[in-house]
Design a protein around this motif. Structure first.
Motif, PDB file in Angstrom:
ATOM      1  N   VAL A  31     114.153  46.785 101.041  1.00 32.21           N
ATOM      2  CA  VAL A  31     113.099  47.802 101.119  1.00 32.21           C
ATOM      3  C   VAL A  31     112.786  48.369  99.722  1.00 32.21           C
ATOM      4  CG1 VAL A  31     112.417  49.995 102.158  1.00 32.21           C
ATOM      5  CG2 VAL A  31     113.740  48.351 103.485  1.00 32.21           C
ATOM      6  N   ALA A  35     109.421  48.045  97.008  1.00 29.34           N
ATOM      7  CA  ALA A  35     108.687  49.313  96.964  1.00 29.34           C
ATOM      8  C   ALA A  35     108.757  49.925  95.565  1.00 29.34           C
ATOM      9  CB  ALA A  35     109.243  50.285  97.987  1.00 29.34           C
ATOM     10  N   PHE A  92     104.118  53.266 101.542  1.00 31.15           N
ATOM     11  CA  PHE A  92     104.928  53.192 102.765  1.00 31.15           C
ATOM     12  C   PHE A  92     106.130  52.274 102.584  1.00 31.15           C
ATOM     13  CE2 PHE A  92     100.905  50.840 103.010  1.00 31.15           C
ATOM     14  CZ  PHE A  92     101.395  49.577 102.731  1.00 31.15           C
ATOM     15  N   ALA A  93     107.083  52.399 103.477  1.00 30.69           N
ATOM     16  CA  ALA A  93     108.252  51.508 103.517  1.00 30.69           C
ATOM     17  C   ALA A  93     108.770  51.493 104.953  1.00 30.69           C
ATOM     18  CB  ALA A  93     109.339  52.019 102.579  1.00 30.69           C
ATOM     19  N   LEU A  94     109.271  50.331 105.350  1.00 28.39           N
ATOM     20  CA  LEU A  94     109.675  50.161 106.748  1.00 28.39           C
ATOM     21  C   LEU A  94     111.036  49.482 106.810  1.00 28.39           C
ATOM     22  CD1 LEU A  94     107.767  50.853 109.153  1.00 28.39           C
ATOM     23  CD2 LEU A  94     107.243  48.424 109.298  1.00 28.39           C
ATOM     24  N   TYR A  98     112.064  46.092 111.676  1.00 32.50           N
ATOM     25  CA  TYR A  98     110.801  46.417 112.360  1.00 32.50           C
ATOM     26  C   TYR A  98     109.587  45.846 111.618  1.00 32.50           C
ATOM     27  CZ  TYR A  98     113.959  49.353 114.924  1.00 32.50           C
ATOM     28  OH  TYR A  98     115.021  49.782 115.686  1.00 32.50           O
ATOM     29  N   TRP A  99     109.833  44.906 110.707  1.00 28.14           N
ATOM     30  CA  TRP A  99     108.723  44.259 110.006  1.00 28.14           C
ATOM     31  C   TRP A  99     107.996  43.320 110.973  1.00 28.14           C
ATOM     32  CZ3 TRP A  99     111.015  42.427 104.582  1.00 28.14           C
ATOM     33  CH2 TRP A  99     111.271  43.555 103.811  1.00 28.14           C
ATOM     34  N   GLY A 100     106.743  43.112 110.687  1.00 26.46           N
ATOM     35  CA  GLY A 100     105.962  42.117 111.434  1.00 26.46           C
ATOM     36  C   GLY A 100     105.515  42.584 112.810  1.00 26.46           C
ATOM     37  N   LEU A 101     105.638  43.863 113.094  1.00 29.68           N
ATOM     38  CA  LEU A 101     105.260  44.379 114.423  1.00 29.68           C
ATOM     39  C   LEU A 101     103.956  45.180 114.380  1.00 29.68           C
ATOM     40  CD1 LEU A 101     108.804  45.652 115.567  1.00 29.68           C
ATOM     41  CD2 LEU A 101     107.670  43.513 116.218  1.00 29.68           C
ATOM     42  N   GLY A 102     103.360  45.226 113.200  1.00 32.59           N
ATOM     43  CA  GLY A 102     102.101  45.981 113.068  1.00 32.59           C
ATOM     44  C   GLY A 102     102.316  47.477 112.887  1.00 32.59           C
ATOM     45  N   SER A 105     100.745  48.797 109.444  1.00 32.25           N
ATOM     46  CA  SER A 105      99.275  48.892 109.429  1.00 32.25           C
ATOM     47  C   SER A 105      98.799  49.981 110.386  1.00 32.25           C
ATOM     48  CB  SER A 105      98.612  47.546 109.720  1.00 32.25           C
ATOM     49  OG  SER A 105      99.209  46.917 110.785  1.00 32.25           O
ATOM     50  N   ARG A 109      96.586  53.153 109.190  1.00 36.16           N
ATOM     51  CA  ARG A 109      95.283  53.504 109.798  1.00 36.16           C
ATOM     52  C   ARG A 109      95.282  54.968 110.269  1.00 36.16           C
ATOM     53  NH1 ARG A 109      95.948  48.134 112.331  1.00 36.16           N
ATOM     54  NH2 ARG A 109      94.660  46.694 111.120  1.00 36.16           N
ATOM     55  N   CYS A 127      98.570  50.661  96.259  1.00 36.72           N
ATOM     56  CA  CYS A 127      98.909  49.701  95.210  1.00 36.72           C
ATOM     57  C   CYS A 127     100.265  49.086  95.534  1.00 36.72           C
ATOM     58  CB  CYS A 127      98.909  50.351  93.833  1.00 36.72           C
ATOM     59  SG  CYS A 127     100.180  51.559  93.592  1.00 36.72           S
ATOM     60  N   VAL A 138      99.025  44.474 104.585  1.00 37.91           N
ATOM     61  CA  VAL A 138      98.740  45.799 105.158  1.00 37.91           C
ATOM     62  C   VAL A 138      97.431  46.339 104.572  1.00 37.91           C
ATOM     63  CG1 VAL A 138      99.549  48.182 105.465  1.00 37.91           C
ATOM     64  CG2 VAL A 138     101.201  46.308 105.478  1.00 37.91           C
TER      65      VAL A 138
HETATM   66  C1  LIG Z   1     105.239  46.476 103.242  1.00 37.82           C
HETATM   67  C2  LIG Z   1     105.818  46.627 104.651  1.00 37.82           C
HETATM   68  C3  LIG Z   1     105.806  48.099 105.020  1.00 37.82           C
HETATM   69  C4  LIG Z   1     104.930  45.799 105.585  1.00 37.82           C
HETATM   70  O1  LIG Z   1     105.475  45.854 106.858  1.00 37.82           O
HETATM   71  P1  LIG Z   1     105.038  44.843 107.993  1.00 37.82           P
HETATM   72  O2  LIG Z   1     105.897  45.119 109.149  1.00 37.82           O
HETATM   73  O3  LIG Z   1     104.971  43.465 107.484  1.00 37.82           O
HETATM   74  O4  LIG Z   1     103.561  45.299 108.281  1.00 37.82           O
HETATM   75  P2  LIG Z   1     102.715  45.018 109.569  1.00 37.82           P
HETATM   76  O5  LIG Z   1     103.520  44.322 110.617  1.00 37.82           O
HETATM   77  O6  LIG Z   1     102.026  46.283 109.920  1.00 37.82           O
HETATM   78  O7  LIG Z   1     101.678  43.918 109.060  1.00 37.82           O
HETATM   79  C5  LIG Z   1     100.582  44.297 108.292  1.00 37.82           C
HETATM   80  C6  LIG Z   1      99.350  43.520 108.651  1.00 37.82           C
HETATM   81  O8  LIG Z   1      99.382  42.275 107.987  1.00 37.82           O
HETATM   82  C7  LIG Z   1      99.039  41.259 108.882  1.00 37.82           C
HETATM   83  N1  LIG Z   1      99.710  40.040 108.451  1.00 37.82           N
HETATM   84  C8  LIG Z   1     101.014  39.767 108.527  1.00 37.82           C
HETATM   85  N2  LIG Z   1     101.251  38.545 108.034  1.00 37.82           N
HETATM   86  C9  LIG Z   1     100.054  38.073 107.641  1.00 37.82           C
HETATM   87  C10 LIG Z   1      99.628  36.866 107.030  1.00 37.82           C
HETATM   88  N3  LIG Z   1     100.491  35.887 106.729  1.00 37.82           N
HETATM   89  N4  LIG Z   1      98.333  36.700 106.717  1.00 37.82           N
HETATM   90  C11 LIG Z   1      97.439  37.684 107.001  1.00 37.82           C
HETATM   91  N5  LIG Z   1      97.787  38.853 107.581  1.00 37.82           N
HETATM   92  C12 LIG Z   1      99.067  39.031 107.886  1.00 37.82           C
HETATM   93  C13 LIG Z   1      99.522  41.759 110.227  1.00 37.82           C
HETATM   94  O9  LIG Z   1      98.839  41.100 111.271  1.00 37.82           O
HETATM   95  C14 LIG Z   1      99.212  43.237 110.154  1.00 37.82           C
HETATM   96  O10 LIG Z   1      97.863  43.520 110.465  1.00 37.82           O
HETATM   97  P3  LIG Z   1      97.421  44.081 111.927  1.00 37.82           P
HETATM   98  O11 LIG Z   1      98.206  45.320 112.204  1.00 37.82           O
HETATM   99  O12 LIG Z   1      95.967  44.317 111.786  1.00 37.82           O
HETATM  100  O13 LIG Z   1      97.791  42.970 112.881  1.00 37.82           O
HETATM  101  C15 LIG Z   1     107.262  46.120 104.718  1.00 37.82           C
HETATM  102  O14 LIG Z   1     107.275  44.778 104.364  1.00 37.82           O
HETATM  103  C16 LIG Z   1     108.210  46.865 103.798  1.00 37.82           C
HETATM  104  O15 LIG Z   1     108.693  47.945 104.152  1.00 37.82           O
HETATM  105  N6  LIG Z   1     108.542  46.287 102.624  1.00 37.82           N
HETATM  106  C17 LIG Z   1     109.454  46.910 101.696  1.00 37.82           C
HETATM  107  C18 LIG Z   1     108.909  48.183 101.076  1.00 37.82           C
HETATM  108  C19 LIG Z   1     107.581  47.978 100.432  1.00 37.82           C
HETATM  109  O16 LIG Z   1     107.317  46.958  99.840  1.00 37.82           O
HETATM  110  N7  LIG Z   1     106.719  48.983 100.566  1.00 37.82           N
HETATM  111  C20 LIG Z   1     105.376  48.943 100.050  1.00 37.82           C
HETATM  112  C21 LIG Z   1     105.317  49.393  98.672  1.00 37.82           C
HETATM  113  S1  LIG Z   1     103.674  49.224  98.018  1.00 37.82           S
END
Ligand SMILES: CC(C)(COP(=O)(O)OP(=O)(O)OC[C@H]1O[C@@H](n2cnc3c(N)ncnc32)[C@H](O)[C@@H]1OP(=O)(O)O)[C@@H](O)C(=O)NCCC(=O)NCCS
Length: 178
Positions: A31, A35, A92-94, A98-102, A105, A109, A127, A138
Motif C-alpha cells: 500500500v 502511494a 486514496f489507499a486501500l 479489497y483491491w479489484g472490487l470497485g 472508484s 465518485r 496524481c 481509478v
Molecule cells: C490504487 C488502489 C486504491 C486501487 O484500488 P482498486 O481496488 O484496484 O480500485 P477499483 O477496484 O475501484 O478499480 C478502479 C477502476 O479501474 C477499473 N479497472 C481495473 N482494472 C482495469 C484494467 N485492467 N483496465 C481498465 N480498467 C480497469 C475497475 O473496473 C474500476 O472501475 P469501475 O469501478 O468503474 O469498475 C489500490 O490499488 C491501492 O490501494 N494501491 C496502493 C496505494 C496507492 O497506490 N494509492 C494511490 C496513490 S495515488
C-alpha cells in the motif's frame, strides 16, 4: 461532513476505534510503497497518524458497507499546483485484500460529488506515481482527464526520484459527464 453512502462503501470521518483496521493496511508494504509513504512498521506510528486523521477535516475512512470494516482511506486536500482557484486533490489507499472490487472508484465518485456540491470546488485533481497502473484505472474510471507527466517530481522515502502523472476534472467537465 455527513457520511457519504454508496452501494459498496461508506465514506466517514476516522475514529480512534478504527486502529486495528487502519494498521492492517497502513503496515502492508504493497500500500504505502505505491502511494508514496513509508509503510508503518510499528503500532505507535500508526496510532499517531490515525489520531491526526481523526482530528482532520480532510481525511476519511473508506468503510465496507456489508461488514463495517475500514478498508482504506481517502483524502481531499487543497491543490498545491493550481493557484487562486478552488481546487482540491483526491488521494486514496486501500487494503490489498479489497483491491479489484470497485471500492476505490466508488469512494472517489462519492468524494468527487461531495467536493463539487458542498465545497464549491472548481477543479479536482488526482496524481500518481507514473507506474501505478491501478491508480490510473481509478482516475480514468472516474472520468478524470490526463493532464501530463511531471518528470522527476517526487523524492520518495526510499530515495527514488519518480515521475508523477497528473489528472484533473473541472466542474464543467463533471457536469457534462453526468
Ligand atoms: C490504487 C488502489 C486504491 C486501487 O484500488 P482498486 O481496488 O484496484 O480500485 P477499483 O477496484 O475501484 O478499480 C478502479 C477502476 O479501474 C477499473 N479497472 C481495473 N482494472 C482495469 C484494467 N485492467 N483496465 C481498465 N480498467 C480497469 C475497475 O473496473 C474500476 O472501475 P469501475 O469501478 O468503474 O469498475 C489500490 O490499488 C491501492 O490501494 N494501491 C496502493 C496505494 C496507492 O497506490 N494509492 C494511490 C496513490 S495515488
Amino acid at each position: 461532513m455527513p457520511e457519504l453512502i454508496g452501494k459498496k462503501v461508506i465514506i466517514r470521518y476516522f475514529k480512534l476505534d478504527d486502529f486495528k483496521d487502519f494498521y492492517e493496511f497502513s503496515s502492508d508494504p504493497r500500500v504505502g510503497y505505491t502511494a508514496g509513504w513509508k509503510p508503518h512498521t510499528d503500532e505507535n506510528t500508526s496510532r499517531r497518524i490515525l489520531q491526526a486523521k481523526v482530528f482532520s477535516a480532510q481525511n476519511f475512512a473508506i468503510v465496507e458497507k456489508a461488514t463495517g470494516k475500514v478498508v482504506g482511506s481517502i483524502e481531499l486536500n487543497p491543490s498545491h499546483i493550481r493557484e487562486r482557484i478552488k481546487a482540491f486533490e483526491i488521494g486514496f489507499a486501500l487494503n490489498p485484500d479489497y483491491w479489484g472490487l470497485g471500492y476505490a472508484s466508488e469512494a472517489t465518485r462519492l468524494l468527487t460529488a461531495y467536493a463539487f456540491k458542498e465545497h464549491n470546488a472548481l477543479v479536482l485533481e488526482m496524481c500518481h506515481i507514473a507506474d501505478n497502473i491501478q491508480s490510473e484505472h481509478v482516475a480514468r474510471a472516474c472520468g478524470f482527464i490526463y493532464e501530463g507527466t511531471l518528470k522527476a517530481y517526487k523524492l520518495m522515502y526510499d530515495k527514488r526520484i519518480v515521475d508523477v502523472k497528473l489528472y484533473r476534472l473541472t466542474l464543467e467537465e463533471y457536469k457534462r459527464m453526468k
